[in-house]
Motif scaffolding. Sequence first.
Motif, short mmCIF file in Angstrom:
data_model
loop_
_atom_site.label_atom_id
_atom_site.label_comp_id
_atom_site.label_asym_id
_atom_site.label_seq_id
_atom_site.Cartn_x
_atom_site.Cartn_y
_atom_site.Cartn_z
N LEU A 91 -5.17 -3.47 6.05
CA LEU A 91 -5.75 -2.15 5.81
C LEU A 91 -6.59 -2.09 4.54
N PHE B 143 7.75 2.06 -8.91
CA PHE B 143 6.86 1.83 -7.78
C PHE B 143 5.48 1.40 -8.29
N ASP C 43 15.74 -0.42 0.70
CA ASP C 43 15.07 -0.18 1.98
C ASP C 43 16.07 0.21 3.07
N ASP D 145 5.58 1.81 -12.12
CA ASP D 145 5.28 3.11 -12.71
C ASP D 145 6.41 3.66 -13.57
N LEU E 63 0.82 -1.22 0.00
CA LEU E 63 0.00 0.00 0.00
C LEU E 63 0.86 1.27 0.00
N ASN E 64 2.11 1.16 0.44
CA ASN E 64 2.99 2.34 0.40
C ASN E 64 3.69 2.47 -0.96
N ARG E 65 3.24 1.70 -1.92
CA ARG E 65 3.69 1.73 -3.30
C ARG E 65 5.03 1.04 -3.54
N ASN F 276 -2.77 6.87 -2.07
CA ASN F 276 -2.96 8.12 -1.35
C ASN F 276 -3.91 9.07 -2.08
N TYR F 277 -3.96 8.94 -3.38
CA TYR F 277 -4.75 9.87 -4.17
C TYR F 277 -6.12 9.31 -4.52
N TYR G 39 -10.19 2.00 2.50
CA TYR G 39 -9.50 1.42 1.35
C TYR G 39 -10.46 0.81 0.35
#
Lengths: 704, 704
Positions: free
Chosen positions: B213, B172, B703, B450, B161-163, B178-179, B219
């Motif tokens: 989540l 990513f 990371d 992306d 979910l954090n891409r 988020n959008y 979500y």
Amino acid sequence: MKRYLLAALLAGVGATSVMAEDGYRLWLRYDRVESRETRSDYRGAVEAIVVQTPTGEASPTIDALKAELARGLDGLIGRDPTVHLVAGETRDDLGADGYALTNVTVDGDDAVRITANSDAGALYGAFALLRKMQLRESLDALDEVSVPKIDRRLLNHWDNLNRFVERGYAGFSLWEWNYLPDILSPRYTDYARALASVGLNGTVVTNVNANALVLTPEYLTKVKALADVFRPWGIRIYLTARFSAPMEIGGLETADPLDPAVQAWWDAKVAEIYEHIPDFGGFLVKANSEGQPGPWEYGRDHADGANLLAKPLAAAGRDGIVMWRAFVYAFEDTTDRVKQAYNQFVPLDGKFADNVLVQIKNGPLDFMPREAFSPLFGATPQTNQMVELQITQEYLGASIQLAYLGTMWEEVLDQDTYVAGEGSTIGKVVDGSLFNHPVSAIAGVANTGDDRNWTGHPLAQANWYAYGRLAWDHELGARDIATEWTGLTFDADEEASTQIVDLLMGSRETVVNYSMPLGLHHIMERGHHYGPGPWVTGGRADWTSPYYHQADEVGLGANRIASGTNAIEQYAPELQEQWGQLANVPDELLLWFHHVPWDYEMRSGRTLWNELALRYQQGVDEVRAMRATWADLRGGIDEERWDAVRQRLALQEKDAIEWRDACLLYFQQFSQRPLPEGVEAPAYDLQHYIDVDRRFFPGHPGDY
Amino acid sequence: MKRYLLAALLAGVGATSVMAEDGYRLWLRYDRVESRETRSDYRGAVEAIVVQTPTGEASPTIDALKAELARGLDGLIGRDPTVHLVAGETRDDLGADGYALTNVTVDGDDAVRITANSDAGALYGAFALLRKMQLRESLDALDEVSVPKIDRRLLNHWDNLNRFVERGYAGFSLWEWNYLPDILSPRYTDYARALASVGLNGTVVTNVNANALVLTPEYLTKVKALADVFRPWGIRIYLTARFSAPMEIGGLETADPLDPAVQAWWDAKVAEIYEHIPDFGGFLVKANSEGQPGPWEYGRDHADGANLLAKPLAAAGRDGIVMWRAFVYAFEDTTDRVKQAYNQFVPLDGKFADNVLVQIKNGPLDFMPREAFSPLFGATPQTNQMVELQITQEYLGASIQLAYLGTMWEEVLDQDTYVAGEGSTIGKVVDGSLFNHPVSAIAGVANTGDDRNWTGHPLAQANWYAYGRLAWDHELGARDIATEWTGLTFDADEEASTQIVDLLMGSRETVVNYSMPLGLHHIMERGHHYGPGPWVTGGRADWTSPYYHQADEVGLGANRIASGTNAIEQYAPELQEQWGQLANVPDELLLWFHHVPWDYEMRSGRTLWNELALRYQQGVDEVRAMRATWADLRGGIDEERWDAVRQRLALQEKDAIEWRDACLLYFQQFSQRPLPEGVEAPAYDLQHYIDVDRRFFPGHPGDY
């Protein structure tokens, strides 16, 4: 008709899907000049282009210049330009980076001459020429001289090595560290072109919350690969230096700036960097600030720290500088946070090496939608000072909300500090002219990322552009820049262009109105800083909202006059007179300096409470008006960018309503007064707004 | 000449910079057909297009079909198609998603008719028609019927979910959580088009290492927004279900699948999902695997876990399924890791609900460059089985190295399990025909991100394409698919196209040769899995390299016959005979099944050691040959993609050399034999390769 023709032509070559206006081209679109007459005029005016520099010799920068002219003229008028390089005398009026554009003839043909003292200056001249044509300005009787007022015109990237961008809202970092140095994205070149096109000449590619890894040999090889791409475009690379790097990657036991082994480590590291990057620009340092290591750990001061790094840079004789951030405050220090940087740095005046610049955020707090300027500007006449502006919208709605920042920066740069009498503007402090400093610099925290359109919000490109133009000439007007950018960025007719410019010009004040009007500040949600959080408490006091808004039964606002923290005393007497007196202070800074009773009568004749409520409402109304304007614009610009902005404005209206309702309900607990007529009733109670799970918000960094 | 003409035309409209072939358009480029004659033929053949479905009615999918035809025909032949919708009888030969293409006339005009039993089938037919034109195939005497062999043709996105994309090497995640739901990237539509174009009809948008989540109301609103974009393109959305979600977001004390409160929670959650997404496809679950929670915590088995989720899906009657992964192994279990899934799942045969499919990776270990197939295929005849292929190149060089995986998947899908006699291929297990299962599915772990070109390596698009085509028809040939993809993706002449196809076809075996030849496996660097790590030890045994290569003074390889772990016993007798005997086993699986003495004489007449060394060298030589081929291709395809591949091949050569040198030096410690003639001497000693700081590698997730 023009659009239709274009589509028809492109359909024939099957390129429709790629021709989408996705914003990637920024303000360098170079689309064909639609008027046959203008095209013909331009073709006549640039039968040749003469580039005159002291050497008249070719170079990678001259190659870049030629490539850009070829790209631009091919697009605009379908011509492959003939460029003549000639040697000419150095011109004192052009400085290092300036240029002159004039008309000349070459073998009887009309030509434009770009004169400069450096290849970079000539490159800026070429971009200026292309800009004129993009804006359909006449090329007859050219007589333009333009010289930047500031030497170092930098972007600061808060980009982590793992590609997460701190306070970045346009995707992830442009720098694909994992793939460097072997794989070079073509985007690196387009980035450099964009910077050069507005006259920016440096970039700090790493976050001020620094990672020492970037100084390892492996990473320096990667940095070198970027520097090699940027160099032909006149862009020098800078790095953030983690103060504890000698320990983290150097194996030392200490990072004490006065320890000879530490000095030797940095000396060797600087030499190593120059081996990779001969034109390395220098270091940016955040030290003893928000957890970053610094000289205080060893009982040393900021000058000791900065000079440690400045020494080997100066010794190398390659114009390397240290930019040492003044964004320093300590939770152990109970002094009003906005006073602390001044208190720290004023006593150090005269102690910093000549190649150190103290980098000061425009305000003494932290990039609020509006704050008073930092009183540190001009307060250390023997110290080089530069300004740090924030292009990325950390506190102004991320890449969702529209906030053209040219107006804010104009306000800042034109602000008179009075430190050396009237006219001592921040612009003159920063360009070095006020105290005759030989080195000057300006920094803007980038709003770029790997989103296709670079900046997330299509109109946020205007902020990148405006920053660059103001870095070149801080006396340019925000409206002129907005007009220029709009002309370069859209194919809009005059009416539509004016609508867009008007929208931009009012947008920052709109954000102020619905989020932090009348001088309110730092009442946003903790962490991601998106959305309201006047109720935020817990943890260190200076990261809470009540520390700043001081709401109580009496009234609202931070008392920073003599009866309060007396932060006002850090300003010149002229400003103490203006801002320190309730009768004189402008509405915009009222609650920044004063704790004001709820029933205080404002200039409008309304009470503070009613004025506050109506400002919040006004912010919402203005967003609605922006949406209506934008709906009108449909068809006036391309559909793709139009729709992207439409979506964002719709969300901005929801956000503005939430700001209004949450803040008014919160403050109403203290004011105990009803909302005045004209203010819409909140849809929910206060607890609803407090309970919203803000993990799901657009501005959230996504670190769950 | 063609290129020049194109450039000249485009220069006139100023679109040069956008026309760059950046790979965004994938295999859906629709560039103008260059031959006037062919254009004319095509225009004649598609004066109209007839879409015949049982209803003949319009729908969002029919609108998508029309939009795609309009885009395609406009690009290819400059025509805006006339589409007639007609109602016709259901055709038994077309199944749910198949289509037929035939020539018809409409009011005397030549037309193509697309016949299907569903709107999605018609959409696939439209893409097939466009593909024919992109490949310049004749539209005369059309008589094509195509029906997918597998019902659910899915991509699995290991997107957090954090891409961050686990094992993703193309930037990513495409999903801008988020959008969502307010901001919809136009890219979502292009993603759906790409899937539909190859017949994929479902996507699991979240990682198997799941985050509960995504099942929260916030979500689900976001997921709904994606589902709404995908639906017209025939794409159903699926989610990964974290087994402990009832505790993490539901407030329960347990996630025990037999607890009524847990069942009630999932029942309600499924109902809630259907409210948002009426065509929700179902869940994918990784349970009791690598730290993921599961039914074992409560003393229950995988069938209990899967049936818990399957029940409410079945009850809703909307074809929802549960895909339960067989990738299960436990470090507490000392059984050979490759045997554990079989041991776990075979006893459960018959216990799974009808709408559960057990999702099995092609190999019993983990997506190695080559491994024997998973013996679980066909071993549970009463259980629905599906295959999970990995499109992203976790163990095959990330997005740096070229590895066309069509050949690997062909090998897998055509593999005979012999479980129901000769011809019991994995393809027939998976399509349900072998045991007459009414539901069938296939999953491919996406290699998308992306990055502008979707897949990082420009040629890795071929893997996405090949997966889609094989998901539709697992009997297609890898070379045919590569040829098709190359034709769609590049404007290359026949010679250049053949060069590209040859390059693709050999590329996976090249990776095998320089990394893990002769059946070696799992000897890569820990963590990021990029580059060699035969020396990796520490932590749980089944995550180390020696567990798998078993190098010692005697020889090399995993003993999986009766004298060893006897993993061979899980295969049919025919395969035990082929693979269990040293005399019969093919070189490719030698060290997978056998521990072989260094001086064992191979079919080539060489010793094992010499053969091994020469295979590593061969891998390097093949990469060099690929580079030479690619250098030849310059000008044969567009410069942008050519250069992107050139850079990656250069790095691949360095990588291949490192693999060779590191592995041979490591194994030489045991073999104590010199490198044979023809193998280049390593540039460094073994310690150098062990000491390389692999934080800086392309495949590293970043990371730190």
